[in-house]
Design a protein around this motif. Structure first.
Motif, short mmCIF file in Angstrom:
data_model
loop_
_atom_site.label_atom_id
_atom_site.label_comp_id
_atom_site.label_asym_id
_atom_site.label_seq_id
_atom_site.Cartn_x
_atom_site.Cartn_y
_atom_site.Cartn_z
N CYS A 55 2.34 -6.33 -3.10
CA CYS A 55 3.69 -6.86 -2.86
C CYS A 55 3.74 -7.56 -1.50
N ALA A 56 3.12 -6.95 -0.51
CA ALA A 56 3.09 -7.55 0.83
C ALA A 56 2.35 -8.89 0.80
N ILE A 57 1.24 -8.92 0.09
CA ILE A 57 0.48 -10.17 -0.03
C ILE A 57 1.32 -11.23 -0.73
N ALA A 58 2.03 -10.81 -1.78
CA ALA A 58 2.87 -11.75 -2.53
C ALA A 58 3.97 -12.33 -1.65
N ILE A 59 4.62 -11.49 -0.86
CA ILE A 59 5.68 -11.98 0.03
C ILE A 59 5.09 -12.94 1.05
N CYS A 60 3.93 -12.58 1.60
CA CYS A 60 3.27 -13.45 2.56
C CYS A 60 2.90 -14.80 1.95
N LYS A 61 2.38 -14.77 0.74
CA LYS A 61 2.02 -16.02 0.06
C LYS A 61 3.25 -16.90 -0.15
N GLY A 62 4.37 -16.27 -0.52
CA GLY A 62 5.60 -17.03 -0.72
C GLY A 62 6.06 -17.69 0.57
N ILE A 63 5.99 -16.95 1.67
CA ILE A 63 6.37 -17.51 2.98
C ILE A 63 5.42 -18.65 3.36
N ALA A 103 6.50 2.98 -10.94
CA ALA A 103 5.04 3.08 -11.00
C ALA A 103 4.40 1.77 -10.55
N LYS A 104 4.96 0.65 -10.99
CA LYS A 104 4.39 -0.66 -10.62
C LYS A 104 4.51 -0.92 -9.13
N VAL A 105 5.67 -0.61 -8.57
CA VAL A 105 5.87 -0.84 -7.14
C VAL A 105 4.95 0.05 -6.31
N ARG A 106 4.87 1.32 -6.66
CA ARG A 106 4.07 2.26 -5.87
C ARG A 106 2.57 1.95 -5.97
N ALA A 107 2.15 1.42 -7.10
CA ALA A 107 0.74 1.09 -7.28
C ALA A 107 0.37 -0.25 -6.65
N ASN A 108 1.38 -1.01 -6.25
CA ASN A 108 1.12 -2.37 -5.76
C ASN A 108 1.79 -2.66 -4.42
N GLU A 109 1.86 -1.66 -3.56
CA GLU A 109 2.54 -1.86 -2.27
C GLU A 109 1.86 -2.95 -1.44
N LYS A 110 0.54 -2.90 -1.35
CA LYS A 110 -0.16 -3.93 -0.59
C LYS A 110 -0.08 -5.28 -1.29
N GLU A 138 13.09 5.41 -0.97
CA GLU A 138 12.98 3.96 -0.80
C GLU A 138 12.51 3.59 0.60
N ALA A 139 13.05 4.25 1.61
CA ALA A 139 12.71 3.92 3.00
C ALA A 139 11.21 3.99 3.25
N ASP A 140 10.53 4.95 2.62
CA ASP A 140 9.09 5.10 2.81
C ASP A 140 8.32 3.95 2.18
N ILE A 141 8.73 3.57 0.97
CA ILE A 141 8.07 2.44 0.30
C ILE A 141 8.27 1.17 1.10
N ASN A 142 9.51 0.94 1.54
CA ASN A 142 9.82 -0.26 2.31
C ASN A 142 8.93 -0.36 3.55
N LEU A 143 8.78 0.75 4.25
CA LEU A 143 7.98 0.73 5.48
C LEU A 143 6.51 0.47 5.20
N THR A 144 5.98 1.09 4.15
CA THR A 144 4.58 0.86 3.80
C THR A 144 4.32 -0.60 3.48
N VAL A 145 5.19 -1.19 2.66
CA VAL A 145 5.03 -2.60 2.29
C VAL A 145 5.13 -3.48 3.53
N CYS A 146 6.08 -3.18 4.42
CA CYS A 146 6.27 -4.02 5.61
C CYS A 146 5.12 -3.92 6.59
N LYS A 147 4.48 -2.76 6.68
CA LYS A 147 3.30 -2.65 7.54
C LYS A 147 2.16 -3.52 7.01
N TYR A 148 1.99 -3.51 5.70
CA TYR A 148 1.00 -4.42 5.10
C TYR A 148 1.39 -5.87 5.33
#
Length: 238
Positions: free
Chosen positions: A162-170, A153-160, A25-35
């Motif tokens: 997910c970052a865009i989605a969080i940014c759009k929400g903010i 599979a969905k999370v790993r294929a959509n890390e960037k 999990e820690a690796d996925i979290n970091l990748t998404v947060c960098k994006y």
């Protein structure tokens, strides 16, 4: 300038949940947060990252850092897990319903669902340090259950994404228009080797002439061969 503290959950000795294929999990979290950092900066938002590498930082240090920095919003990114592999879905936590945190969480939840296509587990109250102990309104995103094959599979294929989605929400919460990446015209679109070329560029193995052109049909010099091999070896060491 709006200030957003971005918290990539877990890290270092704390790998978080372990999912399908032994993904941490820690690796996925970091990748998404960098994006997410890149996306927020493009909007003119100031960003402070809790961590940019695989290091451990306890919760008190994270919330204290966000408070001392004077964050306007705190966003923590996580992935869920459960002993029953059928558990699935996306949820976003805030500390209390009716708060600014709930408003941000609602916008972010809707955007995440639109890109992941996961089951909605809703916006929830959570007595969690990252949303409880921050002065600024805070959210904690659980992107999906990495112990569930489909969610993982969905999370790993959509890390960037997910970052865009969080940014759009903010951005929606702040009332600003989201600015996407500027499209760059390249010289290899529709070339027979376009897919392979893009893969090499994304991996930073081959990067073209440094002036925005790849020159797909040009000859390659010995210096360029040497640089490509060096880039490949660096990539393989990651």
């Amino acid at each position: 300038m709006v200030k957003v503290y971005v918290d990539a959950g877990h890290g270092g000795k704390d790998v978080g949940a372990v999912g399908i294929g032994n993904v941490h999990e820690a690796d996925i979290n970091l990748t998404v947060c960098k994006y997410l950092q890149e996306e927020l900066k493009r909007q003119g938002i100031e960003v402070k990252m809790c961590r940019t590498t695989d290091v451990f930082k306890d919760l008190k240090a994270r919330t204290s850092e966000a408070n001392k920095w004077g964050a306007d919003i705190v966003c923590s990114v996580h992935c869920n897990a459960f002993s029953d592999p059928s558990a699935n879905g996306t949820e976003v936590f805030c500390y209390k319903k009716g708060s600014k945190g709930e408003k941000i969480a609602t916008y972010v939840q809707n955007e995440l669902l639109s890109v992941l296509g996961t089951k909605s587990r809703g916006v929830k109250e959570g007595n969690l340090a990252m949303v409880r102990d921050t002065i600024a309104p805070a959210i904690l995103c659980e992107l999906g259950f990495i112990t569930n094959k489909a969610d993982c599979a969905k999370v790993r294929a959509n890390e960037k994404s997910c970052a865009i989605a969080i940014c759009k929400g903010i951005c929606k919460y702040l009332g600003i228009t989201y600015k996407g990446e500027t499209k760059v015209t390249n010289d290899y679109s529709n070339h027979w080797g376009e897919k392979a070329i893009q893969s090499m560029i994304d991996k930073k193995i081959m990067v073209g002439d440094g002036k925005g052109k790849f020159r797909p049909d040009d000859n390659i010099t010995r210096a360029e061969v040497a640089q490509t091999i060096e880039n490949l070896l660096a990539y393989l060491k990651k």
